[in-house]
Write an enzyme that holds these catalytic residues in place. Structure first.
Site, PDB file in Angstrom:
ATOM      1  N   HIS A 268       0.856  -1.312  -0.098  1.00  0.00           N
ATOM      2  CA  HIS A 268      -0.079   0.102   0.243  1.00  0.00           C
ATOM      3  C   HIS A 268       0.810   1.331  -0.168  1.00  0.00           C
ATOM      4  O   HIS A 268       2.135   1.361  -0.829  1.00  0.00           O
ATOM      5  CB  HIS A 268      -1.012  -0.241   1.234  1.00  0.00           C
ATOM      6  CG  HIS A 268      -2.085   0.860   1.833  1.00  0.00           C
ATOM      7  ND1 HIS A 268      -2.455   1.492   0.071  1.00  0.00           N
ATOM      8  CD2 HIS A 268      -2.897   1.168   1.822  1.00  0.00           C
ATOM      9  CE1 HIS A 268      -3.344   2.169   0.857  1.00  0.00           C
ATOM     10  NE2 HIS A 268      -3.659   2.003   1.136  1.00  0.00           N
ATOM     11  N   HIS A 307      -2.143  -2.824  -9.830  1.00  0.00           N
ATOM     12  CA  HIS A 307      -3.288  -1.785  -8.894  1.00  0.00           C
ATOM     13  C   HIS A 307      -5.058  -2.821  -9.037  1.00  0.00           C
ATOM     14  O   HIS A 307      -5.020  -3.055  -9.905  1.00  0.00           O
ATOM     15  CB  HIS A 307      -3.778  -0.931  -9.186  1.00  0.00           C
ATOM     16  CG  HIS A 307      -4.579   0.643  -8.431  1.00  0.00           C
ATOM     17  ND1 HIS A 307      -6.078   0.597  -8.238  1.00  0.00           N
ATOM     18  CD2 HIS A 307      -3.633   1.692  -7.144  1.00  0.00           C
ATOM     19  CE1 HIS A 307      -5.681   1.317  -6.616  1.00  0.00           C
ATOM     20  NE2 HIS A 307      -4.530   1.570  -6.512  1.00  0.00           N
ATOM     21  N   ASP A 363       1.923   5.504  -7.154  1.00  0.00           N
ATOM     22  CA  ASP A 363       3.966   5.624  -6.343  1.00  0.00           C
ATOM     23  C   ASP A 363       5.046   5.657  -7.422  1.00  0.00           C
ATOM     24  O   ASP A 363       6.514   4.788  -6.982  1.00  0.00           O
ATOM     25  CB  ASP A 363       3.719   3.987  -4.959  1.00  0.00           C
ATOM     26  CG  ASP A 363       2.818   3.731  -3.956  1.00  0.00           C
ATOM     27  OD1 ASP A 363       2.620   5.575  -3.983  1.00  0.00           O
ATOM     28  OD2 ASP A 363       2.460   3.433  -3.297  1.00  0.00           O
TER      29      ASP A 363
HETATM   30  N1  CMC Z   1       4.899  -7.110 -10.419  1.00  0.00           N
HETATM   31  C1  CMC Z   1       4.675  -8.303 -11.102  1.00  0.00           C
HETATM   32  N2  CMC Z   1       3.361  -9.249 -10.743  1.00  0.00           N
HETATM   33  C2  CMC Z   1       2.362  -8.289 -10.800  1.00  0.00           C
HETATM   34  C3  CMC Z   1       2.583  -6.905 -10.142  1.00  0.00           C
HETATM   35  C4  CMC Z   1       3.343  -6.354 -10.153  1.00  0.00           C
HETATM   36  N3  CMC Z   1       3.979  -4.943  -8.856  1.00  0.00           N
HETATM   37  N4  CMC Z   1       1.262  -6.862  -9.224  1.00  0.00           N
HETATM   38  C5  CMC Z   1       0.805  -7.842  -9.533  1.00  0.00           C
HETATM   39  N5  CMC Z   1       1.305  -8.354 -10.390  1.00  0.00           N
HETATM   40  C6  CMC Z   1       1.003 -10.306 -11.314  1.00  0.00           C
HETATM   41  C7  CMC Z   1       0.109 -11.809 -10.082  1.00  0.00           C
HETATM   42  O1  CMC Z   1       1.881 -11.927  -9.249  1.00  0.00           O
HETATM   43  C8  CMC Z   1      -0.583 -12.124 -10.416  1.00  0.00           C
HETATM   44  O2  CMC Z   1      -0.025 -12.329 -11.387  1.00  0.00           O
HETATM   45  P1  CMC Z   1      -1.124 -14.614 -12.208  1.00  0.00           P
HETATM   46  O3  CMC Z   1      -2.002 -14.282 -12.020  1.00  0.00           O
HETATM   47  O4  CMC Z   1       0.058 -14.979 -13.179  1.00  0.00           O
HETATM   48  O5  CMC Z   1      -0.986 -14.647 -10.174  1.00  0.00           O
HETATM   49  C9  CMC Z   1      -1.214 -11.162 -11.944  1.00  0.00           C
HETATM   50  O6  CMC Z   1      -0.862 -10.078 -11.980  1.00  0.00           O
HETATM   51  C10 CMC Z   1      -2.493 -10.314 -10.477  1.00  0.00           C
HETATM   52  O7  CMC Z   1      -2.050  -9.510  -9.091  1.00  0.00           O
HETATM   53  P2  CMC Z   1      -2.851  -9.460  -8.092  1.00  0.00           P
HETATM   54  O8  CMC Z   1      -2.144 -10.190  -6.650  1.00  0.00           O
HETATM   55  O9  CMC Z   1      -3.587 -10.600  -7.677  1.00  0.00           O
HETATM   56  O10 CMC Z   1      -3.633  -7.942  -7.834  1.00  0.00           O
HETATM   57  P3  CMC Z   1      -3.723  -7.640  -6.644  1.00  0.00           P
HETATM   58  O11 CMC Z   1      -5.427  -6.537  -7.298  1.00  0.00           O
HETATM   59  O12 CMC Z   1      -4.067  -8.079  -5.505  1.00  0.00           O
HETATM   60  O13 CMC Z   1      -2.432  -6.622  -6.698  1.00  0.00           O
HETATM   61  C11 CMC Z   1      -1.018  -4.817  -6.127  1.00  0.00           C
HETATM   62  C12 CMC Z   1      -2.624  -5.386  -6.303  1.00  0.00           C
HETATM   63  C13 CMC Z   1      -1.176  -3.344  -6.154  1.00  0.00           C
HETATM   64  C14 CMC Z   1      -0.779  -5.171  -4.586  1.00  0.00           C
HETATM   65  C15 CMC Z   1      -0.286  -5.929  -6.847  1.00  0.00           C
HETATM   66  O14 CMC Z   1      -0.567  -5.367  -8.658  1.00  0.00           O
HETATM   67  C16 CMC Z   1       1.198  -5.734  -6.589  1.00  0.00           C
HETATM   68  O15 CMC Z   1       2.060  -5.650  -5.095  1.00  0.00           O
HETATM   69  N6  CMC Z   1       2.050  -4.147  -6.663  1.00  0.00           N
HETATM   70  C17 CMC Z   1       3.534  -3.702  -6.103  1.00  0.00           C
HETATM   71  C18 CMC Z   1       3.170  -2.699  -5.212  1.00  0.00           C
HETATM   72  C19 CMC Z   1       2.521  -1.571  -5.111  1.00  0.00           C
HETATM   73  O16 CMC Z   1       3.587  -1.428  -6.292  1.00  0.00           O
HETATM   74  N7  CMC Z   1       1.478  -1.375  -4.969  1.00  0.00           N
HETATM   75  C20 CMC Z   1       0.996   0.698  -4.984  1.00  0.00           C
HETATM   76  C21 CMC Z   1      -0.163   0.008  -4.772  1.00  0.00           C
HETATM   77  S1  CMC Z   1      -0.880   2.117  -5.415  1.00  0.00           S
HETATM   78  C22 CMC Z   1      -0.974   2.910  -4.277  1.00  0.00           C
HETATM   79  C23 CMC Z   1      -1.973   2.382  -2.737  1.00  0.00           C
HETATM   80  O17 CMC Z   1      -3.068   2.500  -3.288  1.00  0.00           O
HETATM   81  O18 CMC Z   1      -1.481   1.512  -2.131  1.00  0.00           O
END
Ligand code: CMC
Length: 426
Positions: A268, A307, A363
């Site tokens: 986050h 996201h 971010d």
């Molecule tokens: N790098 C590589 N792969 C990713 C990433 C990433 N940053 N984000 C998602 N994926 C992949 C993930 O491995 C999954 O792949 P698969 O379908 O093969 O298993 C797919 O994309 C879907 O991911 P998810 O975890 O189901 O997606 P989510 O909606 O639960 O996660 C997130 C959203 C923001 C937690 C995630 O994209 C992430 O961890 N990003 C990196 C951390 C980040 O930048 N966070 C800041 C968010 S914006 C500021 C805020 O609002 O706090």
């Protein structure tokens, strides 16, 4: 039969149920009538990360993640970033409308005149180790503030509630700056009422021996834009934490402390810190392809990418990328920018990221600006928490005044043991 309904057939019993659809949703509690036997508990929905469950009705922030749209109270984020300032946006989030001039002046005056913190809170900050993370210090001191303002527990008294809202928005930059100066072993710099909200924050961060600190207007404005962009983001992890904890009717300092705790995490608000550390780790532009290969192989995540809601370019990232160039004109180019641009270029052309609709989020570029402004990396999440305070408080107030609010209490699917009798392990 009304069209705005959903008909559900339970194949276990052959029975049919009709449930109303309102605002494109059905009420989960309407599923409870679906039973196999009269004394069954009834059907529930299972949604572990609340991915498809609306937890409240809200009129504050609108996001269309597919189109990359973000609006506060109907106003596009691009217009607010260009024409407004953070304090006006905070007012808009909290009260629903842009303030008339006289009301804005009163609001800005009230915030400016609540910036000083109790000297004993300063002693708490003194008590932290020199290397304590500033976000941990902020979390602890905001929670402790409830003990300084015990009247804050009267959350349904409008006057008292409004006063705490002003205190929290006003004191957050002071706590943040004091936490920073503690970690640097610097004497605390007290608030200056003659400058803007962000100007005063820069003053408390960076004032040294000069009689009066004069913030650079380009940097002051850039920080103000960043504050506007971070002010609210509807039902994210920390807003949800504030609402859930606040639903127990605890005071707002404790509820906001819960929001700070949620924001601390690297998925986050901690992502801006993690994204900058990642760029440092990559080291140079030519190492980017190898790094991306490791991410695709499952070795960690590309921080600042992806996201839960945006499946298009995060509109905040677009504005921040432009603001970065203005800042670099004053501070000089951040050498990490070329690595960031290369990461973005390669990722946006790569099948892995295209298929999963992963774009830069808020971010990805903020860290570069913060670093160029002289902020140490571990204070980045704190720079997110300061402006998000107005959003948390708007969400908290909306939750409190919503007639449908009850204490948050999710259900679970219990998969543990059936009843068993105690047996000694000897
Ligand atoms: N790098 C590589 N792969 C990713 C990433 C990433 N940053 N984000 C998602 N994926 C992949 C993930 O491995 C999954 O792949 P698969 O379908 O093969 O298993 C797919 O994309 C879907 O991911 P998810 O975890 O189901 O997606 P989510 O909606 O639960 O996660 C997130 C959203 C923001 C937690 C995630 O994209 C992430 O961890 N990003 C990196 C951390 C980040 O930048 N966070 C800041 C968010 S914006 C500021 C805020 O609002 O706090």
């Amino acid at each position: 039969m009304s069209k705005e309904t959903l008909t559900i057939i339970d194949n276990r019993t052959g029975k049919s149920y009709e449930v109303p659809i309102t605002h494109e949703t059905i009420r989960a509690i309407d599923l409870r009538q679906i039973k196999v036997a009269e004394n069954d508990f009834g059907l529930m929905s299972y949604d572990p990360a609340t991915e498809n469950t609306a937890s409240c009705k809200s009129t504050i922030t609108f996001i269309d993640g597919d189109k990359g749209i973000l609006r506060y109270r109907g106003y596009p984020i691009e217009q607010l970033a260009e024409k407004s300032n953070y304090l006006e946006v905070a007012y808009l989030l909290l009260y629903g409308e842009l303030p008339p001039k006289s009301q804005y002046e009163k609001w800005a005056y009230d915030i400016t005149h609540h910036t000083i913190i109790h000297e004993s809170i300063k002693k708490f900050i003194d008590g932290f180790r020199h290397d304590a993370h500033p976000m941990g210090m902020l979390l602890g001191t905001v929670g402790a503030m409830s003990t300084f303002y015990p009247e804050a527990k009267n959350i349904f008294d409008e006057g008292i509630r409004e006063k705490q809202i002003r205190r929290l928005i006003a004191k957050m930059p002071t706590l943040a700056a004091f936490a920073y100066r503690h970690s640097r072993g610097l004497p605390y710099a007290y608030p200056d009422n003659d400058v803007s909200y962000t100007g005063n924050f820069l003053n408390m961060m960076y004032k040294m021996a000069e009689a009066k600190y004069k913030p650079n207007p380009v940097i002051e404005r850039a920080l103000d834009i960043l504050f506007i962009l971070h002010a609210d983001h509807e039902q994210n992890c920390s807003a949800n934490a504030v609402r859930a904890v606040g639903s127990s009717h605890v005071d707002p300092y404790s509820a906001v402390a819960a929001g700070i705790a949620a924001l601390y995490g690297p998925l986050h608000g901690g992502a801006n810190e993690a994204a900058l550390r990642m760029l440092v780790e990559i080291g140079s532009r030519d190492k980017v392809p190898e790094f991306i290969k490791r991410i695709k192989a499952g070795e960690g995540r590309l921080m600042g990418f992806g996201h839960r809601i945006y499946k298009a370019y995060d509109p905040r990232a677009k504005i921040i990328k432009e603001a970065a160039y203005q800042v670099f004109e004053v501070t000089g180019m951040n050498p990490l920018l070329e690595i960031a641009l290369e990461v973005e270029r390669i990722a946006l052309e790569d099948e892995y990221f295209i298929k999963r609709r992963l774009y830069p989020n808020v971010d990805f570029y903020t860290g570069l600006i913060y670093q160029s402004l002289g902020f140490p990396v571990d204070i980045f999440p704190v720079l997110f928490a300061i402006p998000r305070t107005s959003g948390w408080l708007a969400q908290w107030k909306e939750m409190l005044l919503d007639k449908e609010t009850k204490i948050v209490r999710p259900r679970q699917v219990y998969l543990g043991h059936e009843k068993r009798d105690y047996r000694s392990n000897d």
